[in-house]
Design a protein around this motif. Structure first.
Motif, PDB file in Angstrom:
ATOM      1  N   PRO A 242     -11.137  10.362  -9.345  1.00  0.00           N
ATOM      2  CA  PRO A 242     -11.949   9.221  -9.614  1.00  0.00           C
ATOM      3  C   PRO A 242     -10.971   7.843  -9.200  1.00  0.00           C
ATOM      4  O   PRO A 242      -9.730   8.065  -9.955  1.00  0.00           O
ATOM      5  CB  PRO A 242     -12.673   9.068 -11.059  1.00  0.00           C
ATOM      6  N   GLY A 243     -11.216   6.916  -8.588  1.00  0.00           N
ATOM      7  CA  GLY A 243     -10.468   5.816  -8.478  1.00  0.00           C
ATOM      8  C   GLY A 243      -9.482   6.036  -7.199  1.00  0.00           C
ATOM      9  O   GLY A 243      -8.669   5.192  -7.178  1.00  0.00           O
ATOM     10  N   VAL A 244      -9.759   7.045  -6.599  1.00  0.00           N
ATOM     11  CA  VAL A 244      -8.469   7.439  -5.513  1.00  0.00           C
ATOM     12  C   VAL A 244      -9.314   7.277  -4.208  1.00  0.00           C
ATOM     13  O   VAL A 244     -10.223   7.961  -3.986  1.00  0.00           O
ATOM     14  CB  VAL A 244      -7.826   8.589  -5.575  1.00  0.00           C
ATOM     15  N   SER A 245      -8.775   6.384  -3.379  1.00  0.00           N
ATOM     16  CA  SER A 245      -9.174   6.248  -2.112  1.00  0.00           C
ATOM     17  C   SER A 245      -8.841   7.165  -1.155  1.00  0.00           C
ATOM     18  O   SER A 245      -7.815   7.729  -1.414  1.00  0.00           O
ATOM     19  CB  SER A 245      -9.204   4.876  -1.502  1.00  0.00           C
ATOM     20  N   THR A 246      -9.588   7.951  -0.288  1.00  0.00           N
ATOM     21  CA  THR A 246      -9.156   8.999   0.800  1.00  0.00           C
ATOM     22  C   THR A 246      -9.320   8.302   2.174  1.00  0.00           C
ATOM     23  O   THR A 246     -10.237   7.793   2.606  1.00  0.00           O
ATOM     24  CB  THR A 246      -9.769  10.201   0.379  1.00  0.00           C
ATOM     25  N   ALA A 247      -8.559   8.869   3.078  1.00  0.00           N
ATOM     26  CA  ALA A 247      -9.044   8.808   4.522  1.00  0.00           C
ATOM     27  C   ALA A 247      -8.544  10.350   5.037  1.00  0.00           C
ATOM     28  O   ALA A 247      -7.735  11.150   4.480  1.00  0.00           O
ATOM     29  CB  ALA A 247      -8.035   7.647   5.039  1.00  0.00           C
TER      30      ALA A 247
ATOM     31  N   GLY B  81       0.784  -1.177   0.095  1.00  0.00           N
ATOM     32  CA  GLY B  81      -0.111   0.252   0.127  1.00  0.00           C
ATOM     33  C   GLY B  81       0.859   1.166   0.117  1.00  0.00           C
ATOM     34  O   GLY B  81       2.055   1.234   0.345  1.00  0.00           O
ATOM     35  N   VAL B  82       0.359   2.211  -0.511  1.00  0.00           N
ATOM     36  CA  VAL B  82       1.011   3.610  -0.426  1.00  0.00           C
ATOM     37  C   VAL B  82       0.028   4.674   0.087  1.00  0.00           C
ATOM     38  O   VAL B  82      -1.242   4.859  -0.374  1.00  0.00           O
ATOM     39  CB  VAL B  82       1.346   3.934  -2.039  1.00  0.00           C
ATOM     40  N   LEU B  83       0.579   5.451   1.011  1.00  0.00           N
ATOM     41  CA  LEU B  83      -0.347   6.274   1.448  1.00  0.00           C
ATOM     42  C   LEU B  83       0.422   7.767   1.186  1.00  0.00           C
ATOM     43  O   LEU B  83       1.725   8.138   1.066  1.00  0.00           O
ATOM     44  CB  LEU B  83      -0.149   6.529   3.252  1.00  0.00           C
ATOM     45  N   ILE B  84      -0.492   8.790   0.527  1.00  0.00           N
ATOM     46  CA  ILE B  84      -0.138  10.079  -0.057  1.00  0.00           C
ATOM     47  C   ILE B  84      -0.568  10.929   1.151  1.00  0.00           C
ATOM     48  O   ILE B  84      -1.712  11.373   0.926  1.00  0.00           O
ATOM     49  CB  ILE B  84      -0.289  10.202  -1.322  1.00  0.00           C
ATOM     50  N   ASP B  85       0.398  11.680   1.532  1.00  0.00           N
ATOM     51  CA  ASP B  85      -0.034  12.894   2.720  1.00  0.00           C
ATOM     52  C   ASP B  85       0.032  14.116   1.952  1.00  0.00           C
ATOM     53  O   ASP B  85       1.150  14.499   1.420  1.00  0.00           O
ATOM     54  CB  ASP B  85       0.538  12.611   3.800  1.00  0.00           C
ATOM     55  N   ILE B  86      -1.165  14.783   1.851  1.00  0.00           N
ATOM     56  CA  ILE B  86      -0.964  16.287   1.341  1.00  0.00           C
ATOM     57  C   ILE B  86      -1.665  17.261   2.222  1.00  0.00           C
ATOM     58  O   ILE B  86      -2.100  18.172   1.904  1.00  0.00           O
ATOM     59  CB  ILE B  86      -1.950  16.118   0.072  1.00  0.00           C
TER      60      ILE B  86
ATOM     61  N   SER C  18      -1.775   6.433  -8.242  1.00  0.00           N
ATOM     62  CA  SER C  18      -2.742   5.310  -7.908  1.00  0.00           C
ATOM     63  C   SER C  18      -2.902   4.261  -8.780  1.00  0.00           C
ATOM     64  O   SER C  18      -2.959   3.266  -8.662  1.00  0.00           O
ATOM     65  CB  SER C  18      -4.180   6.051  -7.409  1.00  0.00           C
ATOM     66  N   GLY C  19      -2.997   4.493 -10.249  1.00  0.00           N
ATOM     67  CA  GLY C  19      -2.945   3.690 -11.328  1.00  0.00           C
ATOM     68  C   GLY C  19      -1.783   2.776 -11.479  1.00  0.00           C
ATOM     69  O   GLY C  19      -1.864   1.648 -11.334  1.00  0.00           O
ATOM     70  N   LEU C  20      -0.533   3.393 -11.414  1.00  0.00           N
ATOM     71  CA  LEU C  20       0.530   2.580 -11.408  1.00  0.00           C
ATOM     72  C   LEU C  20       0.749   1.899 -10.071  1.00  0.00           C
ATOM     73  O   LEU C  20       1.144   0.446 -10.086  1.00  0.00           O
ATOM     74  CB  LEU C  20       2.030   3.633 -11.237  1.00  0.00           C
TER      75      LEU C  20
ATOM     76  N   ALA D 272      -0.321  -2.745  -5.550  1.00  0.00           N
ATOM     77  CA  ALA D 272      -0.328  -1.901  -4.022  1.00  0.00           C
ATOM     78  C   ALA D 272      -1.552  -1.124  -4.181  1.00  0.00           C
ATOM     79  O   ALA D 272      -1.848  -0.451  -5.218  1.00  0.00           O
ATOM     80  CB  ALA D 272       0.802  -1.166  -3.961  1.00  0.00           C
ATOM     81  N   GLU D 273      -2.223  -0.833  -2.988  1.00  0.00           N
ATOM     82  CA  GLU D 273      -3.501   0.218  -3.066  1.00  0.00           C
ATOM     83  C   GLU D 273      -2.947   1.656  -2.715  1.00  0.00           C
ATOM     84  O   GLU D 273      -1.876   1.737  -1.888  1.00  0.00           O
ATOM     85  CB  GLU D 273      -4.346  -0.238  -1.724  1.00  0.00           C
ATOM     86  N   THR D 274      -3.635   2.577  -3.140  1.00  0.00           N
ATOM     87  CA  THR D 274      -3.232   4.013  -2.894  1.00  0.00           C
ATOM     88  C   THR D 274      -4.543   4.674  -1.856  1.00  0.00           C
ATOM     89  O   THR D 274      -5.301   4.376  -2.228  1.00  0.00           O
ATOM     90  CB  THR D 274      -2.904   4.830  -4.033  1.00  0.00           C
ATOM     91  N   VAL D 275      -3.935   5.263  -0.889  1.00  0.00           N
ATOM     92  CA  VAL D 275      -4.787   5.945  -0.327  1.00  0.00           C
ATOM     93  C   VAL D 275      -4.302   7.573   0.120  1.00  0.00           C
ATOM     94  O   VAL D 275      -3.113   7.760   0.343  1.00  0.00           O
ATOM     95  CB  VAL D 275      -5.108   5.322   1.256  1.00  0.00           C
ATOM     96  N   LEU D 276      -5.080   8.452  -0.312  1.00  0.00           N
ATOM     97  CA  LEU D 276      -4.854   9.924  -0.164  1.00  0.00           C
ATOM     98  C   LEU D 276      -5.418  10.477   1.077  1.00  0.00           C
ATOM     99  O   LEU D 276      -6.587  10.187   1.721  1.00  0.00           O
ATOM    100  CB  LEU D 276      -5.370  10.684  -1.241  1.00  0.00           C
ATOM    101  N   VAL D 277      -4.239  10.811   1.992  1.00  0.00           N
ATOM    102  CA  VAL D 277      -4.754  11.157   3.217  1.00  0.00           C
ATOM    103  C   VAL D 277      -4.398  12.732   3.625  1.00  0.00           C
ATOM    104  O   VAL D 277      -3.502  13.326   3.060  1.00  0.00           O
ATOM    105  CB  VAL D 277      -4.038  10.214   4.604  1.00  0.00           C
ATOM    106  N   GLY D 278      -5.175  13.293   4.375  1.00  0.00           N
ATOM    107  CA  GLY D 278      -4.646  14.592   5.175  1.00  0.00           C
ATOM    108  C   GLY D 278      -5.187  15.906   4.341  1.00  0.00           C
ATOM    109  O   GLY D 278      -4.596  17.069   4.539  1.00  0.00           O
ATOM    110  N   MET D 279      -6.137  15.809   3.708  1.00  0.00           N
ATOM    111  CA  MET D 279      -6.746  16.612   2.724  1.00  0.00           C
ATOM    112  C   MET D 279      -7.210  17.667   3.629  1.00  0.00           C
ATOM    113  O   MET D 279      -8.159  17.644   4.411  1.00  0.00           O
ATOM    114  CB  MET D 279      -7.622  16.352   1.644  1.00  0.00           C
TER     115      MET D 279
END
Lengths: 120, 120
Positions: free
Chosen positions: B98-103, B44-49, B67-69, B75-82
């Motif tokens: 679209p297609g991007v999970s967020t937390a 998995g990959v967490l992207i913190d913004i 996320s697509g790569l 590996a799943e991608t989750v975008l966090v901290g928006m």
């Protein structure tokens, strides 16, 4: 306004330093971090410097200050991700970061923190 | 040369975006990230913004590409901290990722990833 993000991971906080530090940013990071330690009751702070190609005495002092601040707020600090070239330069310059714990990477730093706060 | 650090935390990778993105930096991040997924077998990959005050279509597209790569490398991608203001702007602009999970934050993102890869 520019600020360095502080990420909460369980009972620890992670600070990733990527940009050039200057006085205002360093002061702000100290303020933000002490606030976060207070609000989250964090027991440990990880400072990741893997993005830094060099660490001068200003950054060294800032890290020591953060470590001291955290300690009196009952949180351990571990410095992680130091590049080999940075370590060499630090030792050559005599900047040995007294009182600051180090670990090779975030995983090992987390492990060290967990041991320190008595979780494993 | 400037690069965005990728931190390994167990079987997940964390990318914290703090600086203004430009083409070269985004391409380099994609290269580095796919390399790291390959070498670490990350799930998995967490992207913190959380450090970004604004997300434009360039960053939105970069996040979708990462996320697509990751997905085709298992590996799943989750975008966090928006930040709330960023979410409002994104929706107003019609950029719905679209297609991007967020937390909400790293902790919840990790929890989501663990669920996705079947650990809890």
């Amino acid at each position: 306004m520019e600020r360095i993000p502080i990420l909460q991971m369980g009972e620890f906080l992670l600070v990733t330093i990527q940009v050039d530090m200057h006085d205002q940013l360093a002061l702000r990071l100290q303020d933000d971090l002490t606030d976060r330690i207070e609000h989250t009751s964090a027991r440990g702070v990880l400072i990741d410097i893997s993005a830094l190609d060099m660490v001068d005495s200003f950054i060294g002092r800032m890290i020591a200050t953060i470590s001291g601040l955290s300690r009196i707020m009952d949180a351990e600090t571990v410095l992680v991700g130091m590049q080999p070239a940075v370590a060499i330069t630090l030792v050559e310059l005599g900047l040995t970061l007294p009182g600051v714990s180090t670990a090779l990477n975030v995983d090992r730093g987390m492990h060290l923190l967990r041991k320190r706060v008595g979780h494993s």
